[in-house]
Design a protein around this motif. Structure first.
Motif, PDB file in Angstrom:
ATOM      1  N   ARG A 148      61.406  22.585  36.279  1.00  0.00           N
ATOM      2  CA  ARG A 148      60.176  22.779  37.039  1.00  0.00           C
ATOM      3  C   ARG A 148      60.485  23.028  38.520  1.00  0.00           C
ATOM      4  O   ARG A 148      59.800  23.800  39.190  1.00  0.00           O
ATOM      5  N   ASP A 154      57.493  23.205  43.159  1.00  0.00           N
ATOM      6  CA  ASP A 154      57.386  23.429  41.716  1.00  0.00           C
ATOM      7  C   ASP A 154      57.265  24.920  41.402  1.00  0.00           C
ATOM      8  O   ASP A 154      56.707  25.695  42.182  1.00  0.00           O
ATOM      9  N   GLU A 221      53.327  20.597  30.078  1.00  0.00           N
ATOM     10  CA  GLU A 221      52.745  19.257  30.170  1.00  0.00           C
ATOM     11  C   GLU A 221      53.777  18.200  30.554  1.00  0.00           C
ATOM     12  O   GLU A 221      53.412  17.054  30.794  1.00  0.00           O
ATOM     13  N   GLN A 222      55.057  18.574  30.575  1.00  0.00           N
ATOM     14  CA  GLN A 222      56.095  17.626  30.969  1.00  0.00           C
ATOM     15  C   GLN A 222      56.426  17.781  32.443  1.00  0.00           C
ATOM     16  O   GLN A 222      56.415  18.892  32.977  1.00  0.00           O
ATOM     17  N   ARG A 223      56.769  16.696  33.079  1.00  0.00           N
ATOM     18  CA  ARG A 223      57.065  16.713  34.507  1.00  0.00           C
ATOM     19  C   ARG A 223      58.339  17.514  34.805  1.00  0.00           C
ATOM     20  O   ARG A 223      58.446  18.194  35.834  1.00  0.00           O
ATOM     21  N   GLU A 224      59.328  17.452  33.919  1.00  0.00           N
ATOM     22  CA  GLU A 224      60.655  17.985  34.250  1.00  0.00           C
ATOM     23  C   GLU A 224      60.774  19.493  34.076  1.00  0.00           C
ATOM     24  O   GLU A 224      61.651  20.104  34.687  1.00  0.00           O
TER      25      GLU A 224
END
Length: 262
Positions: A148, A154, A221-224
């Motif tokens: 990300r 980001d 949907e994942q932070r990483e």
């Protein structure tokens, strides 16, 4: 599993190919900066002989109904190829060709060939499924986990799909096409002129994911990580949009990631 590790190089780009770990691309570095999330389940793996989820793991082929293992209960997800070792057919400084012969639990014999080709500014993944025996439905796709962040802001995702597959509570398309909605996504989109998605890490890098295929799943949907997954059909497509592999007509697809520094 084989721990063979192939490194491809072109200019300042490097790609790690891991035949023993699902035929996946384990890493992509541009100027020493790693673009893919690291870890044995991440990188970028081929989704074959199906993409995404099969509803309750069951698909129909004519009168026969086949049951796949429920590795994402209550569904089966992402094919069998990522869970097995592939064989290296050939390799050079900037290209590797891997082979995987379909086997249990997949009910049909066939061969999957994946070509991973690197240039100074792009990576092209080409996958084919062929059979010399009975015909069968199949799908091809790729599941990259892009970091990300590359140490700054980001990544931004830009694309202009024609529609979004409405997602039911079971995470599978309902069959209705709706106007694209804002993210975060774990959704399939239609791009009838071909997949064309741009990831931009502001001030660092722009990367375009393209394919002649008409379907893309975007998962952020994942932070990483963010995932941009071109594929030959939607989730549950073995049931809803089957593409047949026949002795005369293999199923082939490719995707290219092209990058430039900002």
């Amino acid at each position: 599993m084989s721990n063979e590790h192939i490194t491809l190089t072109a200019g300042d780009a490097e790609v790690d190919v891991l035949p023993g770990n699902g035929g996946r691309v384990g890493g992509l570095r541009v100027g020493g900066v790693e673009l893919l999330r690291q870890g044995e389940r991440f990188g970028c793996f081929p989704m074959v002989p199906w993409c995404g989820r099969i509803r309750e793991g069951r698909f129909r082929d004519g009168a026969a109904v086949h049951q796949m293992p429920l590795n994402a209960p209550p569904h089966a997800i992402h094919g069998t190829a990522r869970d097995t070792a592939w064989h290296t057919a050939r390799k050079s400084t900037d290209e590797a060709v891997l082979i995987y012969d379909l086997a249990e639990p997949w009910p049909y014999p066939g061969r999957v060939t994946q070509r991973i080709a690197l240039t100074e500014g792009s990576l092209t993944l080409t996958t084919g499924v062929e059979t010399y025996e009975s015909s069968f439905p199949a799908q091809i796709g790729w599941h990259p986990w892009f970091n990300r962040t590359l140490g700054g802001e980001d990544a931004r995702i830009d694309f202009a799909p024609a529609w979004q597959e409405e997602r039911g509570e079971d995470h599978l398309p309902t069959g209705r096409r709706i106007a694209p909605r804002p993210g975060p996504w774990d959704d399939c989109f239609g791009m009838p002129d071909g997949v064309d998605v741009t990831l931009t890490w502001p001030g660092r890098l722009e990367l375009k994911v393209t394919s002649r295929e008409q379907w893309v799943v975007v998962y952020d949907e994942q932070r990483e990580a963010v995932c941009v997954e071109p594929q030959t059909g939607p989730p549950d497509g073995l049931n809803t949009h089957p593409r047949l592999v026949t002795p005369l007509e293999p199923l082939e697809a490719s995707t290219t990631w092209a990058w430039r520094r900002l």
